[in-house]
Scaffold this motif. Structure first.
Motif, PDB file in Angstrom:
ATOM      1  N   GLY A  92       0.796  -1.213   0.000  1.00  0.00           N
ATOM      2  CA  GLY A  92       0.000   0.000   0.000  1.00  0.00           C
ATOM      3  C   GLY A  92       0.830   1.265   0.000  1.00  0.00           C
ATOM      4  O   GLY A  92       0.288   2.363   0.008  1.00  0.00           O
ATOM      5  N   THR A 110      -1.982   0.383   5.414  1.00  0.00           N
ATOM      6  CA  THR A 110      -2.864  -0.125   4.364  1.00  0.00           C
ATOM      7  C   THR A 110      -4.308   0.295   4.595  1.00  0.00           C
ATOM      8  O   THR A 110      -5.107   0.307   3.666  1.00  0.00           O
ATOM      9  CB  THR A 110      -2.793  -1.658   4.309  1.00  0.00           C
ATOM     10  N   ASN A 111      -4.647   0.614   5.863  1.00  0.00           N
ATOM     11  CA  ASN A 111      -5.986   1.109   6.201  1.00  0.00           C
ATOM     12  C   ASN A 111      -7.100   0.166   5.730  1.00  0.00           C
ATOM     13  O   ASN A 111      -8.099   0.591   5.168  1.00  0.00           O
ATOM     14  CB  ASN A 111      -6.219   2.507   5.600  1.00  0.00           C
ATOM     15  N   ARG A 112      -6.921  -1.104   5.984  1.00  0.00           N
ATOM     16  CA  ARG A 112      -7.945  -2.086   5.638  1.00  0.00           C
ATOM     17  C   ARG A 112      -8.264  -2.934   6.866  1.00  0.00           C
ATOM     18  O   ARG A 112      -7.390  -3.212   7.670  1.00  0.00           O
ATOM     19  CB  ARG A 112      -7.484  -2.969   4.471  1.00  0.00           C
ATOM     20  N   SER A 113      -9.499  -3.334   6.985  1.00  0.00           N
ATOM     21  CA  SER A 113      -9.925  -4.123   8.142  1.00  0.00           C
ATOM     22  C   SER A 113      -9.394  -5.546   8.050  1.00  0.00           C
ATOM     23  O   SER A 113      -8.974  -6.010   6.985  1.00  0.00           O
ATOM     24  CB  SER A 113     -11.451  -4.151   8.218  1.00  0.00           C
ATOM     25  N   ASN A 116     -10.866  -7.698   5.327  1.00  0.00           N
ATOM     26  CA  ASN A 116     -10.853  -7.178   3.969  1.00  0.00           C
ATOM     27  C   ASN A 116     -10.234  -8.204   3.018  1.00  0.00           C
ATOM     28  O   ASN A 116      -9.173  -8.763   3.299  1.00  0.00           O
ATOM     29  CB  ASN A 116     -10.063  -5.869   3.934  1.00  0.00           C
ATOM     30  N   LYS A 117     -10.881  -8.455   1.889  1.00  0.00           N
ATOM     31  CA  LYS A 117     -10.416  -9.494   0.961  1.00  0.00           C
ATOM     32  C   LYS A 117      -9.022  -9.188   0.410  1.00  0.00           C
ATOM     33  O   LYS A 117      -8.208 -10.100   0.235  1.00  0.00           O
ATOM     34  CB  LYS A 117     -11.421  -9.648  -0.185  1.00  0.00           C
ATOM     35  N   ASP A 118      -8.771  -7.911   0.106  1.00  0.00           N
ATOM     36  CA  ASP A 118      -7.447  -7.547  -0.417  1.00  0.00           C
ATOM     37  C   ASP A 118      -6.363  -7.812   0.621  1.00  0.00           C
ATOM     38  O   ASP A 118      -5.299  -8.346   0.296  1.00  0.00           O
ATOM     39  CB  ASP A 118      -7.427  -6.072  -0.824  1.00  0.00           C
ATOM     40  N   LEU A 119      -6.628  -7.420   1.883  1.00  0.00           N
ATOM     41  CA  LEU A 119      -5.640  -7.628   2.936  1.00  0.00           C
ATOM     42  C   LEU A 119      -5.392  -9.111   3.177  1.00  0.00           C
ATOM     43  O   LEU A 119      -4.238  -9.541   3.335  1.00  0.00           O
ATOM     44  CB  LEU A 119      -6.112  -6.956   4.231  1.00  0.00           C
ATOM     45  N   TRP A 122      -3.223 -10.347   0.445  1.00  0.00           N
ATOM     46  CA  TRP A 122      -1.844  -9.883   0.624  1.00  0.00           C
ATOM     47  C   TRP A 122      -1.114 -10.741   1.655  1.00  0.00           C
ATOM     48  O   TRP A 122       0.031 -11.134   1.454  1.00  0.00           O
ATOM     49  CB  TRP A 122      -1.833  -8.425   1.073  1.00  0.00           C
TER      50      TRP A 122
END
Length: 222
Positions: A92, A110-113, A116-119, A122
């Protein structure tokens, strides 16, 4: 009328004197005093906690940096240079376009929970890469051995440290890539492992830049 003008002149004169005194005290004397104390008592900290190698500044002990191979034609993301210990992921984050004395990444998370699918993708990809990169002949790495800091970036994205567990996970790979014994490299990690601050604050940590500078010196001498 003359008295009013005189009073106004006196007030302006007093205000000007006050401005000059405050400017001298807060704008000159105080900064010089603070700078002098900082340079005298906390020289390294005041100058950015710089780390030098071969007579030149290579970074700061407070800022993480990447250890990658040169970007190849057609590549968007450079591969990790696996002869070095690797720091935490920098997902990110972009790269700094400012011409500094060492490569500096931009700060940010990255500011994702957590769900979160992206996290999640990753983290899974990062874990698979850690397992693949650090599995060497006779020493396979299991996914269960991969610590959290090996697959997640810090809140700032500039964390200069990794856990002793992640550093130890990389020992066999670093030893093989640099033609060193595992024992020598593991001892190097132990020498650069710092305990909790004041004995109870934070967690034990390894500064990646300091460790890699020591590794370079060791390889040069061997």
């Amino acid at each position: 009328m003359n008295n009013a003008v005189a009073n106004t002149a006196r007030l302006l004169g007093a205000g000007l004197r006050a401005l000059l005194v405050l400017t001298l005290v807060t704008g000159v004397i105080y900064p010089l005093l603070v700078t002098g104390i900082a340079q005298g008592l906390f020289h390294d900290n005041a100058n950015g906690s710089e780390i030098t190698a071969d007579g030149k500044v290579v970074g700061s002990s407070l800022i993480g940096q990447s250890y990658n191979l040169p970007l190849k034609k057609g590549e968007k993301t450079p591969g990790a240079d696996l002869k070095w210990f690797q720091g935490r992921p920098q997902n990110g984050l972009g790269t700094n376009s400012v011409n500094t004395r060492y490569k500096l990444i931009l700060s940010g998370a990255t500011n994702r929970s957590g769900d979160n699918k992206d996290l999640v993708a990753w983290v899974k990809a990062a874990k698979a890469a850690v397992v693949e990169d650090n599995s060497v002949a006779g020493h396979p790495v299991e996914p269960s051995q991969v610590p959290a800091d090996a697959v997640t970036s810090s809140g700032s994205g500039l964390d200069p440290d990794i856990s002793p567990r992640y550093a130890d996970l990389q020992v066999h790979r670093v030893a093989a890539r640099n033609h060193l014994s595992v024992t020598v490299v593991r001892n190097l990690v132990e020498e650069h492992t710092d305990g909790r601050t004041l004995g109870f604050i934070g967690e034990p940590r390894v500064n990646v830049l300091e460790l890699n500078v020591a590794l370079k010196d060791l390889v040069t001498k061997s």
